[in-house]
Scaffold this motif. Structure first.
Motif, PDB file in Angstrom:
ATOM      1  N   HIS A  53       2.407  -5.795  -6.879  1.00  0.00           N
ATOM      2  CA  HIS A  53       2.387  -4.336  -7.015  1.00  0.00           C
ATOM      3  C   HIS A  53       1.672  -3.925  -8.298  1.00  0.00           C
ATOM      4  O   HIS A  53       0.930  -2.933  -8.312  1.00  0.00           O
ATOM      5  CB  HIS A  53       3.817  -3.786  -7.007  1.00  0.00           C
ATOM      6  CG  HIS A  53       4.486  -3.861  -5.673  1.00  0.00           C
ATOM      7  ND1 HIS A  53       5.409  -4.831  -5.352  1.00  0.00           N
ATOM      8  CD2 HIS A  53       4.357  -3.096  -4.567  1.00  0.00           C
ATOM      9  CE1 HIS A  53       5.818  -4.652  -4.104  1.00  0.00           C
ATOM     10  NE2 HIS A  53       5.205  -3.603  -3.603  1.00  0.00           N
TER      11      HIS A  53
ATOM     12  N   GLU B 175      -2.059  -3.978  -7.915  1.00  0.00           N
ATOM     13  CA  GLU B 175      -2.536  -2.859  -7.099  1.00  0.00           C
ATOM     14  C   GLU B 175      -2.557  -1.572  -7.917  1.00  0.00           C
ATOM     15  O   GLU B 175      -3.486  -0.761  -7.808  1.00  0.00           O
ATOM     16  CB  GLU B 175      -1.652  -2.697  -5.869  1.00  0.00           C
ATOM     17  CG  GLU B 175      -2.068  -1.584  -4.916  1.00  0.00           C
ATOM     18  CD  GLU B 175      -3.434  -1.814  -4.274  1.00  0.00           C
ATOM     19  OE1 GLU B 175      -4.067  -0.816  -3.872  1.00  0.00           O
ATOM     20  OE2 GLU B 175      -3.882  -2.978  -4.186  1.00  0.00           O
TER      21      GLU B 175
ATOM     22  N   LYS C 260       0.825  -1.207   0.000  1.00  0.00           N
ATOM     23  CA  LYS C 260       0.000   0.000   0.000  1.00  0.00           C
ATOM     24  C   LYS C 260       0.862   1.261   0.000  1.00  0.00           C
ATOM     25  O   LYS C 260       0.598   2.216  -0.743  1.00  0.00           O
ATOM     26  CB  LYS C 260      -0.924  -0.003   1.213  1.00  0.00           C
ATOM     27  CG  LYS C 260      -1.906   1.171   1.251  1.00  0.00           C
ATOM     28  CD  LYS C 260      -2.827   1.085   2.453  1.00  0.00           C
ATOM     29  CE  LYS C 260      -3.884   2.197   2.416  1.00  0.00           C
ATOM     30  NZ  LYS C 260      -3.266   3.535   2.422  1.00  0.00           N
ATOM     31  N   GLU C 261       1.898   1.254   0.834  1.00  0.00           N
ATOM     32  CA  GLU C 261       2.741   2.446   0.980  1.00  0.00           C
ATOM     33  C   GLU C 261       3.444   2.810  -0.338  1.00  0.00           C
ATOM     34  O   GLU C 261       3.522   3.987  -0.713  1.00  0.00           O
ATOM     35  CB  GLU C 261       3.786   2.234   2.068  1.00  0.00           C
ATOM     36  CG  GLU C 261       3.208   2.048   3.474  1.00  0.00           C
ATOM     37  CD  GLU C 261       2.880   0.600   3.813  1.00  0.00           C
ATOM     38  OE1 GLU C 261       2.760   0.273   4.994  1.00  0.00           O
ATOM     39  OE2 GLU C 261       2.750  -0.220   2.861  1.00  0.00           O
TER      40      GLU C 261
ATOM     41  N   ARG D 129      -6.096   0.882  -9.489  1.00  0.00           N
ATOM     42  CA  ARG D 129      -6.306   2.310  -9.290  1.00  0.00           C
ATOM     43  C   ARG D 129      -6.319   3.089 -10.606  1.00  0.00           C
ATOM     44  O   ARG D 129      -6.541   4.304 -10.612  1.00  0.00           O
ATOM     45  CB  ARG D 129      -5.220   2.874  -8.367  1.00  0.00           C
ATOM     46  CG  ARG D 129      -5.113   2.151  -7.034  1.00  0.00           C
ATOM     47  CD  ARG D 129      -4.138   2.841  -6.111  1.00  0.00           C
ATOM     48  NE  ARG D 129      -3.847   2.023  -4.915  1.00  0.00           N
ATOM     49  CZ  ARG D 129      -3.243   2.482  -3.832  1.00  0.00           C
ATOM     50  NH1 ARG D 129      -2.850   3.754  -3.786  1.00  0.00           N
ATOM     51  NH2 ARG D 129      -2.999   1.686  -2.801  1.00  0.00           N
TER      52      ARG D 129
ATOM     53  N   ASP E  28       0.715   3.904  -2.909  1.00  0.00           N
ATOM     54  CA  ASP E  28       0.225   5.221  -2.478  1.00  0.00           C
ATOM     55  C   ASP E  28       1.220   6.305  -2.879  1.00  0.00           C
ATOM     56  O   ASP E  28       0.833   7.412  -3.280  1.00  0.00           O
ATOM     57  CB  ASP E  28       0.039   5.257  -0.960  1.00  0.00           C
ATOM     58  CG  ASP E  28      -1.235   4.562  -0.490  1.00  0.00           C
ATOM     59  OD1 ASP E  28      -2.057   4.190  -1.351  1.00  0.00           O
ATOM     60  OD2 ASP E  28      -1.385   4.371   0.733  1.00  0.00           O
TER      61      ASP E  28
END
Length: 312
Positions: free
Chosen positions: A39, A42, A15-16, A46, A19
Motif C-alpha cells: 500500500h 502505491e 487500488k480501492e 501517486r 483510491d
C-alpha cells in the motif's frame, strides 16, 4: 525463512483503498500498517515531489521492505502512538491515513512466530518480538475467569468457559508452550505431516481460528491500539482528509464503523439542543469487499471490508 516484500504480505483491496484516499500530490499521508510495503508503494506512486508518507510497523521483519525514497519515513512503532510520532516529526495535520488491519501473510506463514495452528511452534504471537508477554504466558498465567473472558470477548466463543477449564486442568500438570500442547490440552485430534498440523473436523478448525484470534488480540492489545490510533487519526486529519481502513473481523470492523459514524469507538451519537446529530466524518462508501477474482487469488482477502470516510 527468507522474507521478501512479495512474500511478506499480499496487499488487499490495493487500488480501492488507495483510491479512497483521494491522494493530493503534495499531501502528507500515513500508512499505519506498512508490512510488505504494498500500500505504501502505491501511495508513493501517486505523490508529487513535495508529498510525504509516514509508514508505521512494529515488526522488525517489516524493516527489510523499507522503501528508499526521500518522500518516505519509516516509523518503527505501534500505530497507537501516531499522535506522539507525528508531533515528533513536526506534523500537525495529515491529508489521509490508510490501515490494513489484522495479520500479514508473513505472520501466518512463518512457523516460528506461533500465529497459526498449522505449525507445531512456540506460542508467541507478538507483533513486536522485542517486548510484551507471549500467548504461552497468557495460557500459563491467566486465571480461568480471565482466560474465559479473553476467549469470549475476542474470539466470540460460546464454549469459552469450557475451553478455559480444559486449559487450567492441563497446565496443572505441565506448562503449555507449543501448538501441539495446546491442542492436546483441548483434546483436538490432528494429522501431522512433518512440522505441519491439520485439524480434520471443520467446526473445530473454525473454533481454533477464533481461539488463536482471541489470544493474538490479547497479546498485542489490538483493540486498545486500534481505538488509540483512530482517535489520533481523527485529531490529525485536516478537513477533507480521508480515512481508508480495511478490517477482517467483526470486532475491529465495529470499532471502525462506530468511529466513522459517530466519532467514537462506542458509536455513541452526540446530539445538539435541537436533536441534530454530529460526527467528524462523512461516509464515502458504505462498505467495499474484494472481487471474486481477488478472493481466489488471495484467500486472506475473503473476510476483508473496506470503509472510507472524509473529515468534515
Amino acid at each position: 525463512m527468507i522474507t521478501t516484500a512479495e512474500t511478506y504480505h499480499v496487499p488487499v483491496l490495493l487500488k480501492e483503498s488507495v483510491d479512497g484516499l483521494d491522494i493530493q500530490p503534495d499531501g502528507i499521508y500515513v500508512d499505519v500498517t506498512f508490512g510488505g510495503g504494498g500500500h505504501s508503494k502505491e501511495i508513493l506512486s501517486r505523490l508529487g515531489m513535495n508529498g510525504h508518507l509516514y509508514s508505521f510497523d512494529q515488526d522488525a521483519d517489516a524493516e527489510k521492505n523499507i522503501v528508499d525514497d526521500d518522500r518516505f519515513t519509516f516509523v518503527r512503532s505501534n500505530f497507537r502512538y501516531i499522535s506522539q510520532w507525528m508531533r515528533y516529526y513536526g506534523v500537525d495535520q495529515i491529508d489521509g491515513l490508510l490501515g490494513d488491519l489484522g495479520v500479514s501473510s508473513h505472520h501466518f506463514d512463518d512457523e516460528t512466530r506461533g500465529f497459526s495452528f498449522r505449525f507445531d511452534a512456540p506460542l508467541d504471537m507478538r507483533m513486536n518480538k522485542r517486548a510484551g508477554q507471549t500467548a504461552a504466558d497468557i495460557l500459563n498465567n491467566y486465571s480461568e475467569e480471565q482466560l474465559a473472558d479473553v476467549f469470549y470477548l475476542y474470539g466470540e466463543l460460546k464454549n469459552a468457559r469450557r475451553i478455559a477449564k480444559a486449559i487450567i486442568g492441563y497446565r496443572n500438570r505441565q506448562h503449555i508452550e507449543t501448538t501441539s500442547e495446546l491442542l492436546t490440552a483441548l483434546g483436538v485430534d490432528v494429522q501431522q505431516d512433518n512440522s505441519q498440523l491439520s485439524i480434520v473436523n471443520s467446526q473445530l478448525k473454525k473454533d481454533m481460528a477464533r481461539l488463536y484470534q482471541a489470544l493474538r488480540i490479547e497479546v498485542n492489545h489490538e483493540m486498545d491500539a486500534l481505538r488509540d490510533m483512530l482517535k489520533g487519526a481523527t485529531n490529525l486529519l485536516r478537513v477533507g482528509g480521508r480515512l481508508s481502513i480495511i478490517t477482517y473481523h467483526s470486532l475491529e470492523d465495529r470499532i471502525v464503523k462506530n468511529v466513522m459514524k459517530a466519532g467514537n469507538a462506542e458509536g455513541k451519537v452526540e446530539q445538539d439542543f435541537f436533536g441534530r446529530t454530529s460526527s467528524p466524518y462523512r461516509l464515502i462508501n458504505k462498505v467495499s469487499t474484494p472481487t471474486e477474482e481477488e478472493q481466489q487469488r488471495n484467500p486472506r482477502s475473503r473476510s476483508a471490508k473496506l470503509r472510507i470516510a472524509e473529515k468534515v
